[in-house]
Design a protein around this motif. Structure first.
Motif, mmCIF file in Angstrom:
data_model
loop_
_atom_site.group_PDB
_atom_site.id
_atom_site.type_symbol
_atom_site.label_atom_id
_atom_site.label_comp_id
_atom_site.label_asym_id
_atom_site.label_seq_id
_atom_site.Cartn_x
_atom_site.Cartn_y
_atom_site.Cartn_z
ATOM 1 N N GLY A 112 -23.545 -65.776 -8.166
ATOM 2 C CA GLY A 112 -22.839 -66.337 -7.034
ATOM 3 C C GLY A 112 -23.193 -67.774 -6.714
ATOM 4 N N LEU A 113 -22.976 -68.124 -5.459
ATOM 5 C CA LEU A 113 -23.114 -69.490 -4.960
ATOM 6 C C LEU A 113 -23.840 -69.432 -3.622
ATOM 7 N N ILE A 114 -24.847 -70.287 -3.436
ATOM 8 C CA ILE A 114 -25.564 -70.342 -2.164
ATOM 9 C C ILE A 114 -25.763 -71.789 -1.731
ATOM 10 N N PHE A 115 -25.887 -71.973 -0.426
ATOM 11 C CA PHE A 115 -26.145 -73.272 0.187
ATOM 12 C C PHE A 115 -27.492 -73.162 0.892
ATOM 13 N N ARG A 116 -28.421 -74.097 0.616
ATOM 14 C CA ARG A 116 -29.739 -74.027 1.233
ATOM 15 C C ARG A 116 -30.151 -75.368 1.814
ATOM 16 N N GLU A 117 -30.620 -75.299 3.043
ATOM 17 C CA GLU A 117 -31.237 -76.430 3.713
ATOM 18 C C GLU A 117 -32.740 -76.267 3.517
ATOM 19 N N LEU A 118 -33.424 -77.311 3.084
ATOM 20 C CA LEU A 118 -34.866 -77.260 2.872
ATOM 21 C C LEU A 118 -35.562 -77.986 4.004
ATOM 22 N N LYS A 119 -36.632 -77.373 4.503
ATOM 23 C CA LYS A 119 -37.408 -77.978 5.582
ATOM 24 C C LYS A 119 -38.887 -77.714 5.352
ATOM 25 N N SER A 120 -39.708 -78.645 5.806
ATOM 26 C CA SER A 120 -41.145 -78.408 5.833
ATOM 27 C C SER A 120 -41.414 -77.369 6.924
ATOM 28 N N ALA A 131 -42.845 -77.710 9.733
ATOM 29 C CA ALA A 131 -42.555 -78.260 11.057
ATOM 30 C C ALA A 131 -41.173 -78.909 11.153
ATOM 31 N N GLY A 132 -40.455 -78.989 10.040
ATOM 32 C CA GLY A 132 -39.157 -79.665 10.029
ATOM 33 C C GLY A 132 -38.132 -78.955 10.888
ATOM 34 N N ARG A 133 -37.321 -79.743 11.571
ATOM 35 C CA ARG A 133 -36.301 -79.188 12.455
ATOM 36 C C ARG A 133 -34.924 -79.301 11.819
ATOM 37 N N VAL A 134 -34.127 -78.279 12.002
ATOM 38 C CA VAL A 134 -32.743 -78.292 11.541
ATOM 39 C C VAL A 134 -31.948 -79.070 12.588
ATOM 40 N N SER A 135 -31.270 -80.123 12.140
ATOM 41 C CA SER A 135 -30.518 -80.972 13.069
ATOM 42 C C SER A 135 -29.284 -80.244 13.596
ATOM 43 N N ARG A 136 -28.722 -80.791 14.647
ATOM 44 C CA ARG A 136 -27.493 -80.216 15.211
ATOM 45 C C ARG A 136 -26.381 -80.206 14.169
ATOM 46 N N TRP A 186 -34.648 -72.721 3.825
ATOM 47 C CA TRP A 186 -35.862 -72.348 3.091
ATOM 48 C C TRP A 186 -36.984 -73.295 3.504
ATOM 49 N N ARG A 187 -38.162 -72.704 3.708
ATOM 50 C CA ARG A 187 -39.378 -73.446 4.053
ATOM 51 C C ARG A 187 -40.484 -73.058 3.079
ATOM 52 N N PRO A 188 -41.602 -73.799 3.070
ATOM 53 C CA PRO A 188 -42.699 -73.453 2.156
ATOM 54 C C PRO A 188 -43.140 -71.989 2.248
ATOM 55 N N LYS A 189 -43.126 -71.394 3.441
ATOM 56 C CA LYS A 189 -43.528 -69.992 3.578
ATOM 57 C C LYS A 189 -42.626 -69.076 2.752
ATOM 58 N N ASP A 190 -41.355 -69.469 2.598
ATOM 59 C CA ASP A 190 -40.415 -68.666 1.815
ATOM 60 C C ASP A 190 -40.741 -68.728 0.326
#
Length: 107
Positions: free
Chosen positions: A48-56, A58-63, A82-86
């Protein structure tokens, strides 16, 4: 990789793992010229197909990122952050294996 890894470090790990599994990965080169909020990675494989936002951690997902993510999800797309914990707990590997349709866990 550890809990304090940066978004850039996470991206290197994800892209390397995806390539090893034969998953195609798109990352916009210049986010300031692209649609605001567009996810960091679009990945696709036999599963399939997936879309992923990567953050540290402490990184915040913007509006804008939240809005685009919600629109993608409403359209039926698989969008998540996805974050490092993932990476550390195996979530990213499980999702990449599903995308590649691989039954074994790879690291």
């Amino acid at each position: 990789m550890n809990h304090d890894s940066s978004e850039a470090e996470l991206q290197v790990e994800v892209r390397t793992a995806a390539a090893e599994l034969g998953i195609r990965c798109f990352h916009p080169h210049e986010s300031r010229r692209d649609m605001p909020g567009w996810p960091d990675l679009v990945l696709f494989g036999r599963g399939g197909l997936i879309f992923r936002e990567l953050k540290s951690t402490a990184g915040r997902v913007s509006r804008d990122q939240q809005l685009v993510g919600a629109e993608l999800a409403r359209a039926g797309a698989d969008w998540a952050v996805w974050r490092p914990k993932d990476w550390l707990d195996g979530r990213i590997h499980r999702e990449l294996n599903q995308l590649a349709r691989v039954n074994k866990i790879t690291h």
